[in-house]
Design a protein around this motif. Structure first.
Motif, PDB file in Angstrom:
ATOM      1  N   GLU A   2      -7.416  -7.135   0.751  1.00  0.00           N
ATOM      2  CA  GLU A   2      -6.431  -6.111   1.122  1.00  0.00           C
ATOM      3  C   GLU A   2      -6.948  -4.732   0.714  1.00  0.00           C
ATOM      4  OE1 GLU A   2      -3.600  -6.930   2.865  1.00  0.00           O
ATOM      5  OE2 GLU A   2      -4.115  -9.038   2.797  1.00  0.00           O
ATOM      6  N   GLU A   3      -6.013  -3.807   0.375  1.00  0.00           N
ATOM      7  CA  GLU A   3      -6.420  -2.440   0.022  1.00  0.00           C
ATOM      8  C   GLU A   3      -6.572  -2.291  -1.489  1.00  0.00           C
ATOM      9  OE1 GLU A   3      -2.063  -2.423  -0.582  1.00  0.00           O
ATOM     10  OE2 GLU A   3      -3.225  -3.045   1.134  1.00  0.00           O
ATOM     11  N   ASP A   4      -7.279  -1.253  -1.874  1.00  0.00           N
ATOM     12  CA  ASP A   4      -7.468  -0.914  -3.286  1.00  0.00           C
ATOM     13  C   ASP A   4      -6.125  -0.462  -3.846  1.00  0.00           C
ATOM     14  OD1 ASP A   4      -8.252   0.037  -5.774  1.00  0.00           O
ATOM     15  OD2 ASP A   4      -9.406   1.713  -4.960  1.00  0.00           O
ATOM     16  N   ILE A   5      -5.592  -1.202  -4.806  1.00  0.00           N
ATOM     17  CA  ILE A   5      -4.280  -0.891  -5.380  1.00  0.00           C
ATOM     18  C   ILE A   5      -4.309   0.433  -6.138  1.00  0.00           C
ATOM     19  CG2 ILE A   5      -2.553  -1.660  -7.069  1.00  0.00           C
ATOM     20  CD1 ILE A   5      -3.258  -4.537  -6.252  1.00  0.00           C
ATOM     21  N   LEU A   6      -5.439   0.787  -6.722  1.00  0.00           N
ATOM     22  CA  LEU A   6      -5.515   2.021  -7.510  1.00  0.00           C
ATOM     23  C   LEU A   6      -5.521   3.269  -6.636  1.00  0.00           C
ATOM     24  CD1 LEU A   6      -8.140   1.102 -10.260  1.00  0.00           C
ATOM     25  CD2 LEU A   6      -5.636   1.144 -10.439  1.00  0.00           C
ATOM     26  N   GLY A   7      -5.975   3.147  -5.407  1.00  0.00           N
ATOM     27  CA  GLY A   7      -6.076   4.344  -4.571  1.00  0.00           C
ATOM     28  C   GLY A   7      -7.019   5.336  -5.217  1.00  0.00           C
ATOM     29  N   ARG A   8      -6.513   6.503  -5.554  1.00  0.00           N
ATOM     30  CA  ARG A   8      -7.340   7.540  -6.195  1.00  0.00           C
ATOM     31  C   ARG A   8      -7.328   7.443  -7.718  1.00  0.00           C
ATOM     32  NH1 ARG A   8      -6.736  13.046  -2.694  1.00  0.00           N
ATOM     33  NH2 ARG A   8      -7.037  12.055  -0.672  1.00  0.00           N
ATOM     34  N   ASP A   9      -6.488   6.574  -8.264  1.00  0.00           N
ATOM     35  CA  ASP A   9      -6.418   6.420  -9.717  1.00  0.00           C
ATOM     36  C   ASP A   9      -7.632   5.647 -10.229  1.00  0.00           C
ATOM     37  OD1 ASP A   9      -3.936   7.725 -10.230  1.00  0.00           O
ATOM     38  OD2 ASP A   9      -2.889   5.975  -9.439  1.00  0.00           O
TER      39      ASP A   9
END
Length: 111
Positions: A54-61
């Motif tokens: 799926e997608e990176d849960i952290l995003g920009r964090d």
């Protein structure tokens, strides 16, 4: 007399539905603790048995070494068992399989 019996049965059925709803609405928030000596740049969680992160849960964090980051693992599927993947600043990754997010509240990455 029959009305009170009917009301009692409806009340019991309502309590059963409430109990079932509570069981499926388990808390899936997990504190991810980083004790690896490196920053975690990306974090993924997918239900155990799937091949898609799926997608990176952290995003920009980013989860810096020594930091804790609260993640809501709930994807709406009702699943409790997830595989975790952390990707570090050097590009290496650690995968941990079959984590029961309905039973834990903290998961620590160490090296």
């Amino acid at each position: 007399m029959r009305i009170s019996s009917l009301l009692g049965a409806l009340g019991a059925a309502g309590m059963l539905l409430l109990a079932v709803g509570t069981a499926t609405a388990a808390n899936r928030h997990v504190d991810i603790v980083n004790k690896t000596g490196m920053s975690i740049k990306h974090f993924y969680a997918s239900t155990t048995g799937t091949d898609d992160w799926e997608e990176d849960i952290l995003g920009r964090d980013v989860i810096e070494n020594g930091e804790t980051f609260d993640i809501n693992i709930d994807d709406g599927s009702g699943a409790c068992r997830y595989d975790f993947k952390a990707v570090f600043e050097n590009g290496q990754s650690l995968v941990r399989n079959n984590i029961n997010v309905c039973q834990i509240s903290t998961f620590t990455y160490t090296r």
